[in-house]
Design a protein around this motif. Structure first.
Motif, mmCIF file in Angstrom:
data_model
loop_
_atom_site.group_PDB
_atom_site.id
_atom_site.type_symbol
_atom_site.label_atom_id
_atom_site.label_comp_id
_atom_site.label_asym_id
_atom_site.label_seq_id
_atom_site.Cartn_x
_atom_site.Cartn_y
_atom_site.Cartn_z
ATOM 1 N N ASP A 1 -19.197 0.894 -5.447
ATOM 2 C CA ASP A 1 -17.781 0.938 -5.795
ATOM 3 C C ASP A 1 -17.487 -0.186 -6.795
ATOM 4 O OD1 ASP A 1 -15.045 0.938 -5.982
ATOM 5 O OD2 ASP A 1 -14.673 0.628 -3.838
ATOM 6 N N PRO A 2 -17.129 0.131 -8.051
ATOM 7 C CA PRO A 2 -16.907 -0.934 -9.038
ATOM 8 C C PRO A 2 -15.728 -1.836 -8.710
ATOM 9 C CG PRO A 2 -16.300 1.206 -9.942
ATOM 10 C CD PRO A 2 -16.981 1.476 -8.641
ATOM 11 N N SER A 3 -14.806 -1.355 -7.882
ATOM 12 C CA SER A 3 -13.682 -2.206 -7.487
ATOM 13 C C SER A 3 -14.036 -3.118 -6.325
ATOM 14 C CB SER A 3 -12.465 -1.347 -7.119
ATOM 15 O OG SER A 3 -12.747 -0.553 -5.976
ATOM 16 N N ASN A 4 -15.235 -2.930 -5.756
ATOM 17 C CA ASN A 4 -15.701 -3.770 -4.646
ATOM 18 C C ASN A 4 -17.212 -3.921 -4.747
ATOM 19 O OD1 ASN A 4 -15.650 -5.263 -2.253
ATOM 20 N ND2 ASN A 4 -15.879 -3.426 -0.990
ATOM 21 N N PRO A 5 -17.697 -4.671 -5.758
ATOM 22 C CA PRO A 5 -19.150 -4.783 -5.982
ATOM 23 C C PRO A 5 -19.843 -5.477 -4.819
ATOM 24 C CG PRO A 5 -17.955 -6.362 -7.338
ATOM 25 C CD PRO A 5 -16.915 -5.464 -6.713
ATOM 26 N N PRO A 6 -21.151 -5.275 -4.663
ATOM 27 C CA PRO A 6 -21.892 -5.869 -3.541
ATOM 28 C C PRO A 6 -21.776 -7.390 -3.519
ATOM 29 C CG PRO A 6 -23.230 -4.264 -4.715
ATOM 30 C CD PRO A 6 -22.010 -4.473 -5.544
ATOM 31 N N GLU A 7 -21.554 -7.936 -2.320
ATOM 32 C CA GLU A 7 -21.450 -9.390 -2.192
ATOM 33 C C GLU A 7 -22.814 -10.044 -2.353
ATOM 34 O OE1 GLU A 7 -19.448 -10.525 1.339
ATOM 35 O OE2 GLU A 7 -17.605 -9.431 0.868
ATOM 36 N N ASN A 8 -23.819 -9.479 -1.721
ATOM 37 C CA ASN A 8 -25.173 -10.019 -1.853
ATOM 38 C C ASN A 8 -25.861 -9.312 -3.011
ATOM 39 O OD1 ASN A 8 -25.213 -7.619 -0.433
ATOM 40 N ND2 ASN A 8 -27.058 -8.150 0.731
ATOM 41 N N SER A 9 -25.270 -9.446 -4.200
ATOM 42 C CA SER A 9 -25.692 -8.644 -5.355
ATOM 43 C C SER A 9 -27.141 -8.897 -5.753
ATOM 44 C CB SER A 9 -24.769 -8.920 -6.543
ATOM 45 O OG SER A 9 -24.772 -10.302 -6.869
ATOM 46 N N HIS A 10 -27.637 -10.131 -5.549
ATOM 47 C CA HIS A 10 -29.012 -10.404 -5.971
ATOM 48 C C HIS A 10 -30.009 -9.646 -5.112
ATOM 49 C CE1 HIS A 10 -32.023 -12.586 -8.261
ATOM 50 N NE2 HIS A 10 -32.705 -12.701 -7.133
ATOM 51 N N GLU A 11 -29.633 -9.368 -3.855
ATOM 52 C CA GLU A 11 -30.520 -8.609 -2.986
ATOM 53 C C GLU A 11 -30.420 -7.115 -3.267
ATOM 54 O OE1 GLU A 11 -29.965 -9.559 1.101
ATOM 55 O OE2 GLU A 11 -29.879 -11.710 0.757
ATOM 56 N N ILE A 12 -29.200 -6.618 -3.493
ATOM 57 C CA ILE A 12 -28.993 -5.187 -3.690
ATOM 58 C C ILE A 12 -29.285 -4.769 -5.127
ATOM 59 C CG2 ILE A 12 -27.245 -3.361 -3.662
ATOM 60 C CD1 ILE A 12 -25.927 -4.831 -1.346
ATOM 61 N N LEU A 13 -28.857 -5.598 -6.093
ATOM 62 C CA LEU A 13 -29.051 -5.288 -7.510
ATOM 63 C C LEU A 13 -30.123 -6.199 -8.088
ATOM 64 C CD1 LEU A 13 -25.279 -4.947 -8.537
ATOM 65 C CD2 LEU A 13 -26.876 -3.125 -7.893
ATOM 66 N N ARG A 14 -31.258 -6.247 -7.446
ATOM 67 C CA ARG A 14 -32.321 -7.164 -7.856
ATOM 68 C C ARG A 14 -32.749 -6.923 -9.296
ATOM 69 N NH1 ARG A 14 -36.931 -6.400 -5.800
ATOM 70 N NH2 ARG A 14 -36.555 -4.263 -5.106
ATOM 71 N N PRO A 15 -32.616 -7.913 -10.186
ATOM 72 C CA PRO A 15 -33.006 -7.731 -11.590
ATOM 73 C C PRO A 15 -34.470 -7.351 -11.750
ATOM 74 C CG PRO A 15 -31.675 -9.708 -11.341
ATOM 75 C CD PRO A 15 -32.001 -9.233 -9.956
ATOM 76 N N GLU A 16 -35.313 -7.846 -10.847
ATOM 77 C CA GLU A 16 -36.750 -7.611 -10.975
ATOM 78 C C GLU A 16 -37.164 -6.235 -10.446
ATOM 79 O OE1 GLU A 16 -36.026 -9.801 -7.069
ATOM 80 O OE2 GLU A 16 -35.280 -9.825 -9.131
ATOM 81 N N ALA A 17 -36.227 -5.429 -9.981
ATOM 82 C CA ALA A 17 -36.566 -4.127 -9.404
ATOM 83 C C ALA A 17 -37.152 -3.172 -10.427
ATOM 84 C CB ALA A 17 -35.333 -3.494 -8.757
#
Length: 212
Positions: A45-61
């Motif tokens: 949800d772009p109006s409520n982005p993940p709080e633990n973004s580094h874990e969920i949106l890991r750049p190295e993925a």
């Protein structure tokens, strides 16, 4: 191995080598780097982005390709920082599905692209403090499209200089789009910037919803 392209940010480094990327042909979904990104990161949800973004949106993925710093991920679209930015905040917005050119997107995707192109422009302005920007979109190799997956560039432009050579007349100069030396994205800076842009997107969406 970093490369520079005239389209202002579609050239790839490790991705192009590891996935045998050929800019002279339109890739299939399997070897399109933007499709890899779209498949790697789930919508949020772009109006409520993940709080633990580094874990969920890991750049190295996206390894072994370059790290990917996600700014927006909806069922239809994905946006991320350019890996060879022309300026701080240079981002790419594309449909999640593989669409080679603008004329290939669906009406629903076109509507979503228009909506979030405006939102992301406002968000990157808010996050960087730069109030001028380019929106660029190329179609086909002759038009300098390097990645054959339709995408928009949003590029903050802080380089405008004003000169007065004693003639009393002001001369404005600016770096031309797609020209000049470019360096790979600094990952520490990108992490903070991506968080700021995601937060700005959420803030703008909440502000607009409150006005309805």
């Amino acid at each position: 191995m970093a490369t520079t392209s005239e389209d202002g940010g579609s050239s790839l480094s490790t991705f192009s080598v590891s996935r045998s990327f050929d800019p002279g042909r339109a890739p299939s979904n399997e070897d399109c780097p933007f499709c890899v990104i779209a498949k790697t990161y789930q919508p949020f949800d772009p109006s409520n982005p993940p709080e633990n973004s580094h874990e969920i949106l890991r750049p190295e993925a996206t390894s072994p390709g370059p790290a990917t710093f996600i700014l927006l991920s909806t069922p239809l679209l994905v946006a991320f920082l350019d890996i060879l930015p022309l300026s701080t905040g240079h981002l790419l917005l594309c449909p999640r599905a593989h669409r080679p050119k603008l004329t290939d997107v669906t009406p629903e995707e076109s509507q979503a692209l228009g909506h979030y192109l405006r939102i992301l422009s406002a968000a990157v302005t808010r996050a960087t403090g730069v109030e001028d920007w380019n929106v660029v979109q190329n179609n086909g190799a002759a038009a300098a499209q390097v990645v054959h997956h339709m995408h928009f560039h949003v590029i903050p432009r802080p380089e405008l200089n004003v000169r007065n050579g004693g003639s009393g007349r002001e001369t404005f100069t600016a770096t031309m789009f797609g020209r000049g030396a470019r360096e790979e994205l600094d990952e520490d800076t990108a992490t903070r910037l991506a968080e700021d842009i995601r937060a700005s997107v959420a803030e703008i969406l909440r502000e607009e919803k409150s006005k309805l």
